[in-house]
Design an enzyme around this catalytic site. Sequence first.
Site, PDB file in Angstrom:
ATOM      1  N   HIS A 262      -9.609  -4.644   5.070  1.00 42.07           N
ATOM      2  CA  HIS A 262      -8.997  -3.316   5.038  1.00 42.07           C
ATOM      3  C   HIS A 262      -9.836  -2.351   4.197  1.00 42.07           C
ATOM      4  O   HIS A 262     -10.179  -1.247   4.647  1.00 42.07           O
ATOM      5  CB  HIS A 262      -7.574  -3.438   4.465  1.00 42.07           C
ATOM      6  N   GLU A 263     -10.182  -2.781   3.002  1.00 39.62           N
ATOM      7  CA  GLU A 263     -10.935  -1.893   2.103  1.00 39.62           C
ATOM      8  C   GLU A 263     -12.361  -1.673   2.607  1.00 39.62           C
ATOM      9  O   GLU A 263     -12.919  -0.587   2.429  1.00 39.62           O
ATOM     10  CB  GLU A 263     -10.932  -2.445   0.676  1.00 39.62           C
ATOM     11  N   HIS A 266     -12.275   1.219   4.879  1.00 39.80           N
ATOM     12  CA  HIS A 266     -12.387   2.495   4.153  1.00 39.80           C
ATOM     13  C   HIS A 266     -13.839   2.736   3.709  1.00 39.80           C
ATOM     14  O   HIS A 266     -14.368   3.837   3.801  1.00 39.80           O
ATOM     15  CB  HIS A 266     -11.497   2.478   2.899  1.00 39.80           C
ATOM     16  N   GLU A 292      -7.296   6.159   6.815  1.00 39.07           N
ATOM     17  CA  GLU A 292      -6.493   4.966   7.084  1.00 39.07           C
ATOM     18  C   GLU A 292      -6.769   4.427   8.484  1.00 39.07           C
ATOM     19  O   GLU A 292      -6.725   3.213   8.705  1.00 39.07           O
ATOM     20  CB  GLU A 292      -5.004   5.306   6.905  1.00 39.07           C
TER      21      GLU A 292
END
Lengths: 497, 497
Positions: A262-263, A266, A292
């Site tokens: 997830h990170e 980003h 997001e």
Amino acid sequence: MDKKLKELRIRLTEAAKLNSALALLNWDEEVNLGPKGHAFRGQANAALAAELHKRMTDPKFVILIAGLARKPGYNRLSADGQVVVRESWRDVSRLQKLPVDFVREMAALSSKAFGVWAQARQKSDFDHYLPVLSKIIQLKRREAELVGYKGHPYDALLDEFEPDLTCEQLDKLFLPLAGELTKLVAAVKDSPPLALPKSTYPLPAQTALNREIAASLGYDLQAGRIDASPHPFMVTIHPGDNRITTRYDEQDFWVSTGAAIHEVGHALYEQGLPARHFGTPLGEAVSLGIHESQSRTWENFVGRSPEFSEYLHTLLVKYFDKKTIRYTPGKLHKWLNRIQPSFIRVEADEVTYNLHIILRYEIEKLLIEGSLQPKELPGFWNQKVKQYLGLTVKDDAQGVLQDVHWAHGAIGYFPTYSLGNLYAAQLYNAALLSMPRLPAGYAHGRFKPLLGWLRTNIHQTGRRYRPAELVEKVTGQPPDSSHLLEHLKAKVNLQTG
Amino acid sequence: MDKKLKELRIRLTEAAKLNSALALLNWDEEVNLGPKGHAFRGQANAALAAELHKRMTDPKFVILIAGLARKPGYNRLSADGQVVVRESWRDVSRLQKLPVDFVREMAALSSKAFGVWAQARQKSDFDHYLPVLSKIIQLKRREAELVGYKGHPYDALLDEFEPDLTCEQLDKLFLPLAGELTKLVAAVKDSPPLALPKSTYPLPAQTALNREIAASLGYDLQAGRIDASPHPFMVTIHPGDNRITTRYDEQDFWVSTGAAIHEVGHALYEQGLPARHFGTPLGEAVSLGIHESQSRTWENFVGRSPEFSEYLHTLLVKYFDKKTIRYTPGKLHKWLNRIQPSFIRVEADEVTYNLHIILRYEIEKLLIEGSLQPKELPGFWNQKVKQYLGLTVKDDAQGVLQDVHWAHGAIGYFPTYSLGNLYAAQLYNAALLSMPRLPAGYAHGRFKPLLGWLRTNIHQTGRRYRPAELVEKVTGQPPDSSHLLEHLKAKVNLQTG
């Protein structure tokens, strides 16, 4: 004009450099700082934030931008120059509308509110939180009036996080989706809980696994780091220094790996922004929703695909050996996609997550328009959870007190999470249309084609387009929830079929 | 007056908070930053340094301090207030004397010089370094004229690092010492090289060992950290956050442990400064010389004592087991105190280290007065090394090119290292006079009594006294090299006796 534009760029870049220091202070506070360092760290933080605020609201700076934004001079600027001026004026004029006293009151209140909220959540005591929360909502309603809006007062708050977004648009996107998702939740209600055989995953091996995956996805570790922190996050200090964190559970590798992916999503966005435009809107992310969308693309659309499970399974065997990994790639894929209604947003699966968000959206909107009173919150919350998730909230700690956001004064922020899911589905669908064989590569650790597509279509444009405009430009249609719904229906079928 | 003093304290403290951010940027650059982050990090650093410089030279700020420093008003300030004003005026008036253009030229030059020096050292090519070094010396000579001095121009440079220090004093302290130390070097010349049996010391165990020692010495790990970096250092971010680094060698645990003890010595000073005076001179270290006295006290007077070797030996067996530690505490003590002339200052033993410093002092003084030309440096250097250490320098990389300091424009800095040794010997002697049983405690890991003595006599006073004044106040006599010489003679006797 050119001279003034040059001056604007210099001032923006100088401010961005101070902001780098602020970003590092924050990263360090989460990752490194010892327990006795927090009091003075807060002061150092505030001093630097004050200097930055002073620069961004300096009358000379505001007059400079206002002058550049005025027609017909604005029309004679280059296309790049127009973006820099338009978006800077957007940022500055919003700040301009908030009197210094208001900003100070909000800062002091949210600083106090954090401690009150933490206590209230620990004791599951909403009444303890109510006075400070009421005051925050009162201030945010005032903020909406100060900033101004055309339709709904909540629009003024949404616009801070997702430029140009309105309740009218969100109602169209979210409310029908809520109805459909509620049906999906009902469909999985009776499916048996899915678990993997119990295993222990040593942390050093998890760290090595995450590094290999991050690098494969395209995260440049020479320009970044992966550390541990209680709440995973991504931060850009400046170009060439973009960092992510994750957290660890020895019994469940996905706690760290899922958060890392997830990170990394980003981070790939930030590493793809044009470094030569550092400090100006051309080098910045469009919005929280688009940000997001990038993390969710990699976490959910790539990371939870059947092909990724094949890749991941091979790595799991490599890092933890065959005795630990007593399940097939197929089982792993099913497990990563299990759907199970629960009380806590941050632990929610892909389907119910959006219901957690939509109920917060509805609540925030009612609070800001004044038709829901803060004291009515627990009752309203619990009723919505029952309606959407079929669950009965037993105490406010697992209900209305679970999130810190309101204590920070972040109202209008939650919707960007589901917007991110919705954009991700729509963008990923467009990527698949142009490269149908994309997922086949995942099984072999080939992620570059997708990253290339995102770089070209999303990352490199900075703030050239507003979020909805960007989505429409890339996909050929305005933001729409149908792609997300299709994606989530497939997850339900996987579990029930 | 009180209102003005209050304003001064506020301005100083606000600047100190920005300085915290700068300190963190620097720490992070050494410890964490990836290879691709350095270009932009340098820019962020410069932006913050510029903001700080602006504040410290802001005419309103200078006028405020000048007003407070003027008699008779100054005489009516409290004792604390006088220290704050006196020392702030000292700092600011020095800065005031340097024109902005000069500061900018020096910054640009030293930034360029670092790269040139690194290349020159790598190729052992002094001629490559000569032009930029000549320019630096020219600027430092100009700085001396701008700052002003009574006796020797070099005094103006010494004063930046060691307030009130002059060549006249240093000549008295250093030149006779050089003669005595040269005799000691001759005395150990023929003693056989001392080595411990070869062992491997795994890094995680070294880390744990260093943490235990640091904590025993009194370093508060809740308000600090120990990390790894190529060059060990100590940095205070702000009260409650004081960090040290060390470096590791798997074949020689003392590389990390010795450096850790040295840096802990610096850190104990900083952790002992009164936090309530953060940002003002009452909360700051006196000078580099006094700072170094603290690190050397712990590294050399405690860490190389026979009693400490007993304590250390027990810990070595605990962390590395008996098979690894095939030597007695007595042998360990002898090994830690071995004397062996060598070319490189940072690798030197306690005796020859001071000769390395004194030769640099003599050279800097001659360069600044203009009686030695930069192009004559290698010859002069090599001749001094022969005279003091009996060694023949084979190339400039192990000679005049070994240190980075001049490239940074730090001239007048080296003497503080030996001053630190000298102060340490004198202060430690005073501590022993009041607590003769002090070393006996080291064998059992008891270091609190010494720390308490240093806290009371050195740490808590901030910049209340100037360095020489402080030494005289605590020991009853002005700085004197006799204690250091006695200490070093004992080391020579240990090796030869």
